[in-house]
Write an enzyme that holds these catalytic residues in place. Structure first.
Site, PDB file in Angstrom:
ATOM      1  N   ASP A  48      50.788  31.865  55.556  1.00 28.35           N
ATOM      2  CA  ASP A  48      51.128  31.442  54.199  1.00 28.35           C
ATOM      3  C   ASP A  48      50.619  32.463  53.184  1.00 28.35           C
ATOM      4  OD1 ASP A  48      51.828  28.141  54.308  1.00 28.35           O
ATOM      5  OD2 ASP A  48      50.627  28.903  55.966  1.00 28.35           O
ATOM      6  N   ASP A 136      58.025  29.630  48.438  1.00 31.44           N
ATOM      7  CA  ASP A 136      57.199  28.909  49.401  1.00 31.44           C
ATOM      8  C   ASP A 136      57.117  29.820  50.614  1.00 31.44           C
ATOM      9  OD1 ASP A 136      55.944  27.247  51.189  1.00 31.44           O
ATOM     10  OD2 ASP A 136      57.022  25.454  50.554  1.00 31.44           O
ATOM     11  N   THR A 141      54.589  24.195  57.177  1.00 30.35           N
ATOM     12  CA  THR A 141      53.476  24.814  57.898  1.00 30.35           C
ATOM     13  C   THR A 141      53.076  23.995  59.123  1.00 30.35           C
ATOM     14  OG1 THR A 141      52.643  25.802  55.853  1.00 30.35           O
ATOM     15  CG2 THR A 141      51.130  25.690  57.693  1.00 30.35           C
TER      16      THR A 141
END
Length: 355
Positions: A48, A136, A141
């Site tokens: 991320d 994003d 996730t």
């Protein structure tokens, strides 16, 4: 030769998303993905952080005056040197194999720059007007960690209107209903993109330049004209929405329930609709009246399906306003359905809610 509107933005966004998708795919092979839970109990990995830094590096270098809204901030990395080191290594060693394509994309040159780039996405926007990129880095996730479906998402909103949307889906396997465990294990997944007024395209991702020669336009969704033809995508694991009301909506429409396709990632639900992956609609009735979705969970994906003739509104039938900052502040719930049946689905939602 006339250049189509937003051609430069689209090209750069596709390259940036493809590089970030490669980055996430590289981490999928790692046993330890650097995973921990954020304050809101949602999981996050070094993918991320590294993907957000990688994408913002490319966008900010090319369009330095544009604002950026990203999901992550660098707080966790600043307090954990080992996590920062792994994130920096991942973000700075992942490159497109085509030097010409890679030359379009900036890469962080220091750990401090990486942290600053991540935080560019966390700063409050100075104005909701003008050009704002939303991203994003890994939508889904929790499923990414399990090697299932997720999306790398980037969108350009200008004066509150979605203009460009690009979603990289590294595990998307075409040819049947989209499923969490139907994973592309031999390739790099698919890249979906849309420009307002120009339709939606799909092409395979690779590890070098864009495979534009294999790009094709997706057909408009026009065959769904009756309520019983609706096929919902939803997630049984949802904790923020009223699945009992969703079931009542399906009963009102006389369409299958439980939902035809179950996907955790909100953006992957738009993708599944766009590619004809066993579904064509979804609704979201939140448990809390105060609940508002984050813009990065919907911007871009909405544009993909809107360009195919799918209507997206809130539960009152109002168009979704993407010009309100980090959340869809004026939007309570969602109704996403092909134009010809949207009114019917909206009415079914009203009845199911007891209004």
């Amino acid at each position: 030769m006339t250049t189509r509107p937003y051609a430069k933005e689209l090209h750069l966004a596709k390259l940036a998303v493809q590089r970030a998708a490669l980055l996430t795919k590289k981490l999928l092979s790692a046993v330890d993905k650097g995973h921990f839970d954020k304050i809101d109990a949602t999981p996050v990995t070094i993918a991320d952080f590294a993907a957000q830094a990688s994408i913002i590096a490319a966008i900010h270098a090319a369009f330095p005056t544009d604002q950026i809204i990203g999901e992550e901030d660098s707080t966790a990395l600043r307090s954990n040197s080992a996590l920062l080191e792994r994130t920096y290594e991942l973000a700075t060693t992942t490159h497109l194999s085509d030097p010409t394509a890679e030359a379009h994309l900036h890469t962080p040159s220091s750990r401090d720059e990486l942290l600053e780039l991540i935080d560019l996405g966390a700063k409050p926007v100075s104005s909701n007007q003008g050009r704002i990129w939303t991203l994003d880095p890994v939508d889904g996730t929790a499923t990414f960690i399990n090697g299932q479906q997720y999306a790398v998402c980037l969108s350009l909103v200008e004066d509150g209107i979605q203009r460009v949307g690009v979603l990289g889906c590294p595990n998307l396997l075409l040819g049947s209903a989209v499923h969490e465990d139907a994973v592309d294990r031999d390739g790099y997944g698919q890249l979906l993109s849309a420009v307002r007024g120009q339709g939606t395209t799909i092409q395979p991702m690779g590890n070098g330049g864009l495979l534009d020669s294999e790009s094709r336009h997706l057909p408009p969704i026009t065959s769904i004209t009756e309520g019983h033809q609706v096929r919902f995508v939803d997630t049984a694991a949802a904790t923020s929405q009223r699945l009992d009301i969703h079931a009542k909506v399906a009963a009102q429409l006389d369409c299958p329930w439980p939902n035809s396709v179950d996907l955790w990632s909100a953006q992957m639900r738009y993708v599944a609709i766009a590619v004809g992956g066993g579904c064509n609609s979804f609704v979201k009735v939140p448990k809390s009246e105060a609940y508002r979705s984050k813009i990065w969970d919907h911007a871009g994906g909405m544009l993909l399906v809107q360009e195919l003739g799918v209507k997206v509104t809130d539960l009152e039938g109002r168009d979704v306003d993407t010009g309100r900052g980090r959340t869809l502040a004026g939007c309570y719930g969602m109704v996403v359905a092909p134009e010809a049946v949207h009114t019917r689905v909206l009415e079914a939602v009203r009845v199911a809610r007891g209004l």
